[in-house]
Design a protein around this motif. Sequence first.
Motif, PDB file in Angstrom:
ATOM      1  N   LEU A  28     -40.287  11.849  30.383  1.00 56.58           N
ATOM      2  CA  LEU A  28     -39.051  11.974  30.162  1.00 56.58           C
ATOM      3  C   LEU A  28     -39.270  11.922  28.458  1.00 56.58           C
ATOM      4  O   LEU A  28     -37.700  12.873  28.034  1.00 56.58           O
ATOM      5  N   LYS A  29     -39.942  12.648  27.757  1.00 55.42           N
ATOM      6  CA  LYS A  29     -39.914  13.118  26.102  1.00 55.42           C
ATOM      7  C   LYS A  29     -39.831  14.430  26.561  1.00 55.42           C
ATOM      8  O   LYS A  29     -38.871  14.350  25.551  1.00 55.42           O
ATOM      9  N   HIS A  32     -35.782  14.534  26.992  1.00 52.84           N
ATOM     10  CA  HIS A  32     -35.009  13.781  26.397  1.00 52.84           C
ATOM     11  C   HIS A  32     -35.287  14.548  25.047  1.00 52.84           C
ATOM     12  O   HIS A  32     -34.532  15.275  24.423  1.00 52.84           O
ATOM     13  N   ALA A  36     -31.079  15.370  26.471  1.00 50.03           N
ATOM     14  CA  ALA A  36     -30.711  14.198  26.111  1.00 50.03           C
ATOM     15  C   ALA A  36     -30.509  13.963  27.129  1.00 50.03           C
ATOM     16  O   ALA A  36     -29.035  14.599  28.299  1.00 50.03           O
ATOM     17  N   ILE A  37     -30.994  12.686  27.894  1.00 51.02           N
ATOM     18  CA  ILE A  37     -31.086  12.221  29.186  1.00 51.02           C
ATOM     19  C   ILE A  37     -29.950  11.326  29.329  1.00 51.02           C
ATOM     20  O   ILE A  37     -29.536  10.835  28.021  1.00 51.02           O
ATOM     21  N   GLU A  38     -29.766  11.264  30.743  1.00 49.81           N
ATOM     22  CA  GLU A  38     -28.988   9.892  31.196  1.00 49.81           C
ATOM     23  C   GLU A  38     -29.115   8.759  30.712  1.00 49.81           C
ATOM     24  O   GLU A  38     -27.671   8.015  30.266  1.00 49.81           O
ATOM     25  N   ASN A  39     -29.815   8.226  30.631  1.00 43.77           N
ATOM     26  CA  ASN A  39     -30.700   7.337  30.714  1.00 43.77           C
ATOM     27  C   ASN A  39     -31.681   6.970  29.504  1.00 43.77           C
ATOM     28  O   ASN A  39     -32.858   6.319  30.488  1.00 43.77           O
ATOM     29  N   PRO A  40     -31.475   7.497  28.326  1.00 47.47           N
ATOM     30  CA  PRO A  40     -32.427   7.159  27.435  1.00 47.47           C
ATOM     31  C   PRO A  40     -33.234   5.776  27.024  1.00 47.47           C
ATOM     32  O   PRO A  40     -34.252   5.727  26.789  1.00 47.47           O
ATOM     33  N   SER A  41     -32.788   4.276  27.483  1.00 52.61           N
ATOM     34  CA  SER A  41     -33.300   2.946  27.280  1.00 52.61           C
ATOM     35  C   SER A  41     -34.166   2.886  28.477  1.00 52.61           C
ATOM     36  O   SER A  41     -35.448   2.729  28.310  1.00 52.61           O
ATOM     37  N   ARG A  42     -34.882   4.220  29.772  1.00 44.43           N
ATOM     38  CA  ARG A  42     -36.030   3.972  30.182  1.00 44.43           C
ATOM     39  C   ARG A  42     -36.873   4.507  29.800  1.00 44.43           C
ATOM     40  O   ARG A  42     -37.673   3.902  30.697  1.00 44.43           O
ATOM     41  N   ILE A  43     -36.926   5.384  29.080  1.00 44.50           N
ATOM     42  CA  ILE A  43     -38.201   5.886  27.652  1.00 44.50           C
ATOM     43  C   ILE A  43     -38.685   4.150  27.390  1.00 44.50           C
ATOM     44  O   ILE A  43     -40.343   4.585  27.304  1.00 44.50           O
TER      45      ILE A  43
END
Length: 69
Positions: A28-29, A32, A36-43
Motif C-alpha cells: 500500500l505504501k 501510494h 495516490a491510492i483510492e482510499n488512503p485511510s486503508r493504510i
Amino acid sequence: MKNSEILGLSTEEIVAKISEERATLTKLKFAHAVLAIENPSRITKVRKGIAQLNTELTKRKAAAASEKN
C-alpha cells in the motif's frame, strides 16, 4: 479485524497474520508513493490492525512467561 476475531486465533496464526499485514502495508505504501491510492485511510487501518495483533501477541507472551514463574 475485530478483537473477538483476534482472540479466536492461535499464536501461530497471529504471527502469520502480522507478516501478511506487514506485506500488505508495504504494498500500500509503495502504491501510494507512485500514484495516490483510492482510499488512503486503508493504510491507517492496516497499521492499526498490526498494532492490535502485536498487542495480543505481547499479552500472550507475558501470560506464558508468568505461568513459567
